[in-house]
Write a protein that holds these residues in place. Structure first.
Motif, PDB file in Angstrom:
ATOM      1  N   LYS A  25      37.889  42.636  47.717  1.00 44.92           N
ATOM      2  CA  LYS A  25      39.243  42.286  47.278  1.00 44.92           C
ATOM      3  C   LYS A  25      39.444  42.746  45.839  1.00 44.92           C
ATOM      4  CE  LYS A  25      42.234  38.376  46.332  1.00 44.92           C
ATOM      5  NZ  LYS A  25      42.346  36.939  46.204  1.00 44.92           N
ATOM      6  N   THR A  26      38.487  42.444  44.976  1.00 44.43           N
ATOM      7  CA  THR A  26      38.591  42.837  43.577  1.00 44.43           C
ATOM      8  C   THR A  26      38.598  44.359  43.434  1.00 44.43           C
ATOM      9  OG1 THR A  26      37.458  40.800  42.948  1.00 44.43           O
ATOM     10  CG2 THR A  26      37.561  42.530  41.288  1.00 44.43           C
ATOM     11  N   SER A  28      39.781  46.463  45.465  1.00 46.07           N
ATOM     12  CA  SER A  28      41.056  47.010  45.931  1.00 46.07           C
ATOM     13  C   SER A  28      42.066  47.134  44.792  1.00 46.07           C
ATOM     14  CB  SER A  28      41.646  46.162  47.052  1.00 46.07           C
ATOM     15  OG  SER A  28      42.199  44.963  46.552  1.00 46.07           O
ATOM     16  N   TYR A  29      42.036  46.187  43.869  1.00 42.39           N
ATOM     17  CA  TYR A  29      42.969  46.232  42.748  1.00 42.39           C
ATOM     18  C   TYR A  29      42.640  47.393  41.812  1.00 42.39           C
ATOM     19  CZ  TYR A  29      44.037  41.677  44.626  1.00 42.39           C
ATOM     20  OH  TYR A  29      44.368  40.663  45.472  1.00 42.39           O
ATOM     21  N   ILE A  50      49.287  42.818  39.526  1.00 41.96           N
ATOM     22  CA  ILE A  50      48.045  42.575  40.267  1.00 41.96           C
ATOM     23  C   ILE A  50      47.592  41.131  40.098  1.00 41.96           C
ATOM     24  CG2 ILE A  50      45.562  43.076  40.176  1.00 41.96           C
ATOM     25  CD1 ILE A  50      46.313  46.050  40.052  1.00 41.96           C
ATOM     26  N   LYS A  51      47.843  40.552  38.963  1.00 45.80           N
ATOM     27  CA  LYS A  51      47.438  39.165  38.740  1.00 45.80           C
ATOM     28  C   LYS A  51      48.134  38.228  39.729  1.00 45.80           C
ATOM     29  CE  LYS A  51      46.445  40.081  33.926  1.00 45.80           C
ATOM     30  NZ  LYS A  51      46.873  39.892  32.540  1.00 45.80           N
ATOM     31  N   TYR A  54      46.772  38.870  43.247  1.00 50.97           N
ATOM     32  CA  TYR A  54      45.454  38.238  43.414  1.00 50.97           C
ATOM     33  C   TYR A  54      45.591  36.844  44.033  1.00 50.97           C
ATOM     34  CZ  TYR A  54      40.979  36.181  41.931  1.00 50.97           C
ATOM     35  OH  TYR A  54      39.769  35.541  41.901  1.00 50.97           O
ATOM     36  N   ASP A  57      47.559  37.171  47.633  1.00 52.88           N
ATOM     37  CA  ASP A  57      46.666  37.624  48.697  1.00 52.88           C
ATOM     38  C   ASP A  57      45.744  36.507  49.169  1.00 52.88           C
ATOM     39  OD1 ASP A  57      47.782  40.148  48.604  1.00 52.88           O
ATOM     40  OD2 ASP A  57      46.107  41.066  47.527  1.00 52.88           O
ATOM     41  N   TYR A  74      43.694  49.124  52.259  1.00 57.83           N
ATOM     42  CA  TYR A  74      44.411  49.033  50.992  1.00 57.83           C
ATOM     43  C   TYR A  74      44.406  50.372  50.274  1.00 57.83           C
ATOM     44  CZ  TYR A  74      45.516  44.088  50.543  1.00 57.83           C
ATOM     45  OH  TYR A  74      46.081  42.858  50.679  1.00 57.83           O
ATOM     46  N   ARG A  79      50.203  50.430  49.190  1.00 56.32           N
ATOM     47  CA  ARG A  79      50.325  49.118  48.560  1.00 56.32           C
ATOM     48  C   ARG A  79      50.885  49.324  47.163  1.00 56.32           C
ATOM     49  NH1 ARG A  79      48.182  43.614  49.432  1.00 56.32           N
ATOM     50  NH2 ARG A  79      49.225  42.559  47.765  1.00 56.32           N
ATOM     51  N   TYR A  81      51.853  47.940  43.699  1.00 52.93           N
ATOM     52  CA  TYR A  81      51.778  46.883  42.700  1.00 52.93           C
ATOM     53  C   TYR A  81      52.815  47.091  41.611  1.00 52.93           C
ATOM     54  CZ  TYR A  81      47.470  45.530  44.979  1.00 52.93           C
ATOM     55  OH  TYR A  81      46.547  45.126  45.905  1.00 52.93           O
TER      56      TYR A  81
END
Length: 125
Positions: A25-26, A28-29, A50-51, A54, A57, A74, A79, A81
Motif C-alpha cells: 500500500k505504501t 503504491s503512493y 496522498i495523505k 492513505y 483507502d 495501482y 489512479r 492523486y
C-alpha cells in the motif's frame, strides 16, 4: 511524507503508528509519484492528496488481502492523486466504516492510527 502524520506523540520503541499500513500500500503512493517532477505543482498536489487517500483507502478496504497484485493494479491504472477526495465521499466512506465496526473496549491498531492522524491534523502542540 508520512513522518509528521504517523509519528507517535510518545514513543515506546516503535516511533510510528502503522495500523493502516502495508508494504505494498505504501509503495503504491510512491509509485504514483515516480514519474512526476518533484518541483512541479502536480507533484505537490499529489503529495498532499496522498495523505487523505492513505486514510480513505484504509476505511474503504481498498487494500484488503491483495498484496502485490493490488500494487500492480495501482501502478498500471490511472489512479489520480491530483484530484482531492471530496468531503462527501469521505463522510460516506467513514460512516460505512463505522457501521461495519464491532464495538469493543480495546482499541485496535487501525483505531490507534486514526487517532494519531486526527491528533496531528487537528491539535496544535
Amino acid at each position: 511524507m508520512f513522518e509528521t502524520l504517523l509519528r507517535r506523540f510518545k514513543s515506546t520503541g516503535n516511533d510510528y503508528e502503522n495500523g493502516l499500513s502495508s508494504t505494498f500500500k505504501t509503495l503504491s503512493y510512491f509509485a504514483a509519484l515516480w514519474d512526476l517532477d518533484p518541483s512541479s505543482e502536480e507533484y505537490t498536489t499529489a503529495l498532499s492528496n496522498i495523505k487523505a487517500a492513505y486514510v480513505y483507502d484504509a476505511i474503504t478496504s481498498a487494500w484488503s488481502s491483495h498484496g502485490d497484485q493490488r500494487l500492480m493494479e495501482y501502478c498500471n491504472s490511472s489512479r489520480d492523486y491530483g484530484t482531492r477526495i471530496s468531503e462527501e465521499q469521505f463522510d460516506q466512506a467513514f460512516d460505512q466504516w463505522i457501521a461495519d465496526q464491532t464495538p469493543g473496549i480495546n482499541f485496535g491498531k487501525d483505531i490507534k492510527c486514526l487517532i494519531t492522524i486526527n491528533m496531528k491534523l487537528y491539535m496544535s502542540f
